[in-house]
Design a protein around this motif. Structure first.
Motif, PDB file in Angstrom:
ATOM      1  N   SER A 114      87.077 -18.094 -39.127  1.00  0.00           N
ATOM      2  CA  SER A 114      86.092 -18.244 -40.197  1.00  0.00           C
ATOM      3  C   SER A 114      85.255 -16.961 -40.312  1.00  0.00           C
ATOM      4  O   SER A 114      85.106 -16.222 -39.330  1.00  0.00           O
ATOM      5  N   PRO A 115      84.689 -16.709 -41.511  1.00  0.00           N
ATOM      6  CA  PRO A 115      83.797 -15.550 -41.650  1.00  0.00           C
ATOM      7  C   PRO A 115      82.611 -15.615 -40.683  1.00  0.00           C
ATOM      8  O   PRO A 115      82.170 -14.588 -40.179  1.00  0.00           O
ATOM      9  N   LEU A 116      82.129 -16.810 -40.400  1.00  0.00           N
ATOM     10  CA  LEU A 116      81.011 -16.955 -39.458  1.00  0.00           C
ATOM     11  C   LEU A 116      81.432 -16.541 -38.047  1.00  0.00           C
ATOM     12  O   LEU A 116      80.676 -15.875 -37.332  1.00  0.00           O
ATOM     13  N   THR A 120      79.922 -13.506 -35.892  1.00  0.00           N
ATOM     14  CA  THR A 120      79.425 -13.712 -34.533  1.00  0.00           C
ATOM     15  C   THR A 120      80.002 -12.660 -33.582  1.00  0.00           C
ATOM     16  O   THR A 120      79.275 -12.088 -32.770  1.00  0.00           O
ATOM     17  N   HIS A 121      81.300 -12.384 -33.697  1.00  0.00           N
ATOM     18  CA  HIS A 121      81.913 -11.363 -32.846  1.00  0.00           C
ATOM     19  C   HIS A 121      81.298  -9.985 -33.109  1.00  0.00           C
ATOM     20  O   HIS A 121      81.031  -9.229 -32.169  1.00  0.00           O
ATOM     21  N   SER A 123      78.292  -9.375 -34.291  1.00  0.00           N
ATOM     22  CA  SER A 123      76.913  -9.401 -33.769  1.00  0.00           C
ATOM     23  C   SER A 123      76.879  -9.261 -32.260  1.00  0.00           C
ATOM     24  O   SER A 123      76.054  -8.511 -31.720  1.00  0.00           O
ATOM     25  N   ARG A 124      77.783  -9.937 -31.572  1.00  0.00           N
ATOM     26  CA  ARG A 124      77.809  -9.850 -30.103  1.00  0.00           C
ATOM     27  C   ARG A 124      78.182  -8.440 -29.647  1.00  0.00           C
ATOM     28  O   ARG A 124      77.609  -7.924 -28.681  1.00  0.00           O
ATOM     29  N   ALA A 125      79.135  -7.833 -30.327  1.00  0.00           N
ATOM     30  CA  ALA A 125      79.512  -6.457 -29.983  1.00  0.00           C
ATOM     31  C   ALA A 125      78.323  -5.529 -30.184  1.00  0.00           C
ATOM     32  O   ALA A 125      78.049  -4.654 -29.353  1.00  0.00           O
ATOM     33  N   MET A 126      77.597  -5.715 -31.295  1.00  0.00           N
ATOM     34  CA  MET A 126      76.430  -4.874 -31.567  1.00  0.00           C
ATOM     35  C   MET A 126      75.381  -5.031 -30.471  1.00  0.00           C
ATOM     36  O   MET A 126      74.832  -4.038 -29.986  1.00  0.00           O
ATOM     37  N   VAL A 127      75.107  -6.253 -30.082  1.00  0.00           N
ATOM     38  CA  VAL A 127      74.098  -6.508 -29.045  1.00  0.00           C
ATOM     39  C   VAL A 127      74.529  -5.884 -27.721  1.00  0.00           C
ATOM     40  O   VAL A 127      73.757  -5.175 -27.070  1.00  0.00           O
ATOM     41  N   LYS A 128      75.765  -6.111 -27.332  1.00  0.00           N
ATOM     42  CA  LYS A 128      76.250  -5.597 -26.048  1.00  0.00           C
ATOM     43  C   LYS A 128      76.250  -4.073 -25.986  1.00  0.00           C
ATOM     44  O   LYS A 128      76.041  -3.487 -24.932  1.00  0.00           O
TER      45      LYS A 128
END
Length: 149
Positions: A114-116, A120-121, A123-128
């Protein structure tokens, strides 16, 4: 604006007459989340502001093509892959797709999620990786050697 800790929630979109590579690179290095030229249609400008407010990054299409080509030509040898060690295999895959310029919707179609889930993936990569926006994620994808021209 981006350097001031008190303004850390503020996102910057550059709107300029000059589509010079040096201006684009400096704007991104300085923390801009968007870079558009003055002939951008009003609807696109509004879409860009909304995208940046939502945490995404947006560049004019011509700027994006030149930025990727120029960055690839100028890029140094890939940094040690250890910078990506914090990412899961799926996050690396998604980061590579962001690096080649795909939107969340395009990533979702490519990975059959899904686009969501794609968002999420990303966003998580950006945070990490400590990336402020997608533009910085693209730069990290090239610098790490995950994506090559």
């Amino acid at each position: 604006i981006s350097a001031d800790p008190e303004l850390s929630a503020v996102r910057v979109v550059m709107l300029t007459t000059f589509e010079l590579d040096e201006y684009v690179f400096e704007a991104i290095r300085s923390g801009a989340s968007g870079f558009l030229v003055k002939d951008t249609e009003p609807e696109e400008l509004l879409r860009a502001v909304r995208a940046v407010v939502a945490g995404d990054a947006l560049l004019s299409p011509g700027v994006t093509r030149r930025l990727i080509a120029e960055f690839a030509a100028r890029s140094k040898e890939p940094a040690a892959a250890t910078v990506l060690d914090a990412l899961t295999e799926r996050e690396r895959e998604v980061m590579a797709l962001v690096g080649i310029g795909l939107s969340n919707e395009e990533i979702a179609r490519r990975l059959v999620v899904s686009p969501l889930t794609a968002k999420t993936h990303v966003s998580r990569a950006m945070v990490k990786l400590g990336a402020r926006d997608r533009a910085q994620l693209v730069v990290l994808a090239y610098e790490s050697g995950l994506v090559r021209a």
